[in-house]
Design a protein around this motif. Sequence first.
Motif: not given
Length: 184
Positions: A131-135, A157-164
Amino acid sequence: MDANSVTAISATVIAVASLCVSIMETRANRRHHHHSVRPLLAFDCFRRSGQLAGIRVRNCGLGPAIIRSTTFYLDGDEVGPWEKPTVDPLRDTFGKWPDFTSLRRDVPIPVGQEIVLFAVDDYEPARDADLWRAVTHRIRIRVRYGSVYGDERHEAWFEGSPGHEWEPAVAGRHPDQDDHDERH
């Protein structure tokens, strides 16, 4: 040119100048009123072990945000609007069924309101890793909204956090401990 002509011309010039000032002031007031009720939607993802984890949206503006449309993207592909029938297939893939809130057309989000859109209420890192990976990596949401005036068009926009990336350990804590609020 006699005194009456000068008086008449002066009066006309003053009247036209007053009219111009009045028009400019009316336009400035109208702009001010538009800005005084301008909404501003802000998304973020958050998590705390044993507590809520997911996606939320807040109206940080000065007026209600009236939803015009939403679009849900999964892995870069457009899925449809952010509504239950569109999101339920994704919800089925997780260890725990996440709570969901739709953003429906023409429904306002009041000033200061925070809405949790997609979340589990008792986040466990092992169970909810997918779930966290999806978010943070897979889900994107576009929201088009306006103000009470109806003629404005805004987009968030909700862009997640690709650079997390995990933050370094702080004061002897391991970075995988997430009993603090993470916002992205």
